[in-house]
Design an enzyme around this catalytic site. Structure first.
Site, short mmCIF file in Angstrom:
data_model
loop_
_atom_site.label_atom_id
_atom_site.label_comp_id
_atom_site.label_asym_id
_atom_site.label_seq_id
_atom_site.Cartn_x
_atom_site.Cartn_y
_atom_site.Cartn_z
CB CYS A 166 31.10 -18.06 106.23
SG CYS A 166 32.82 -18.44 105.93
CG ASP A 167 28.52 -15.30 104.70
OD1 ASP A 167 28.56 -15.41 105.94
OD2 ASP A 167 29.29 -14.56 104.06
CB CYS A 191 33.16 -17.36 103.09
SG CYS A 191 33.25 -18.90 104.03
#
Ligand code: NAP
Length: 304
Positions: A134-135, A131
């Site tokens: 997300c990261d 992701c």
């Protein structure tokens, strides 16, 4: 008992909920994590009609969820662990409770595939990610690699380039699968370098990722890229395991459906990325949801 249980709260499930809620059908949407599904992990959605200026996945998902709530949908956060579709009343079991309904709409989506090379599992959460949204922020000014050449991989590479110092896209062929507009954006980005004809052999590191060993598929040569993160985007696996064979699946475990989104079990419909289809996008998921909701309403009127 509910009229409709929708398994999955991505764009497909939320759209179905908007339509069934609006039709005054008692609707429960069960979502495992947060509503929005895979779309909520997408940075930019610029191919959904009406949002041409660009809209983030989380923002679009939030709006869909609010709309479904406005029309009276109930939401539960739970993991569906099993189903029983043998009777006229359908049963959906979660890790917490059991629910009954006249109709079930399966909108459980798909998750990013794993390849299983050495280091993938070991470094997941320590440099290996599925992701980018997300990261990406963990890799500010650091080099990263993206594996894959489809829309997901190239969208992720473009997003990662806003943070990372360099983005290597490791792709097994000499041309990308991604749509032309994404390819053009990637080729024009000076931070993105495509590593053609290559696959990942191994990810190495101590506590976190330090290098990715890449194998050229044409000459078999191995080389090491020094990166701090590896983002995996090599396609999807449909989330159908929990069904335990209750509906028919195709050879790749996707659910085949009729044009009205019916599965092979009367009263059970399937929509979005979990179905066997040509194009997996928010717009097609939404269309599936609307069709299934309308067909489900007819099914209930005819059978209850
Ligand atoms: P995808 O289109 O199936 O692409 C998977 C990529 O991974 C392909 O480039 C494939 O290579 C590569 N790959 C597969 N198995 C591999 C292996 N064993 N080793 C190395 N590489 C491997 O998957 P996706 O990109 O996740 O997209 C899924 C669906 O979502 C698509 O329908 C896509 O259009 C849609 N989507 C759209 C957008 C958008 O419109 N912005 C964004 C995200 C996703 P090959 O090309 O050689 O097969």
């Amino acid at each position: 008992m509910y009229d409709i249980i929708i398994i999955g709260g991505g764009p497909a499930g939320l759209t179905a909920g908007i339509y069934t809620g609006r039709a005054k059908l008692k609707t429960l949407i069960i979502e495992q994590l947060a509503a929005g599904g895979q779309a909520a992990t997408t940075d930019l959605i610029d191919n959904y009609p009406g949002v041409a200026e660009g809209c983030t996945g989380p923002a679009l998902s939030d709006r869909m969820e609010e709309q479904a709530k406005t029309f009276g949908c109930e939401f539960k956060l739970a993991e569906v662990t099993g189903v029983d579709f043998s009777g006229k009343e359908k049963i959906v079991r979660t890790d917490r409770e059991e629910f009954k309904s006249k109709v079930v709409i399966i909108a459980s989506g798909a998750t990013y595939r794993k390849l299983g090379f050495p280091g993938e599992e070991e470094f997941t959460g320590r440099g290996v990610s599925y992701c980018a949204t997300c990261d990406a922020a963990f890799f500010e000014e650091l080099p990263v690699a993206v594996v894959g050449g489809g829309d997901s991989a190239i969208s992720a590479a473009i997003f990662l380039a806003k943070f990372a110092s360099r983005v290597f896209v490791i792709h097994r062929r000499d041309e990308l699968r991604a749509t032309k507009i994404l390819q053009d954006r990637a080729f024009a980005n000076p931070k993105i370098e495509i590593v053609w004809d290559s696959v990942v052999d191994e990810i190495r590191g101590t506590d976190t990722v330090e290098t990715v060993r890449v194998k050229n598929v044409k000459d078999g040569k191995l080389s090491d890229l020094a990166v701090d993160g590896v983002f995996m985007y090599v396609g999807l696996t449909p989330n159908t395991e929990f069904l335990g064979g209750a509906v028919k699946l195709d050879s790749q475990n996707y659910i085949p459906v009729t044009p009205n989104m019916e599965t092979n079990v009367p009263g059970v419909f399937a929509i979005g990325d979990v179905t066997a289809k040509l194009l997996r996008q928010v717009v097609t998921a939404a269309g599936d949801g609307a069709t299934a909701a309308f067909a489900a309403e007819h099914y209930i009127n005819d059978n209850f």
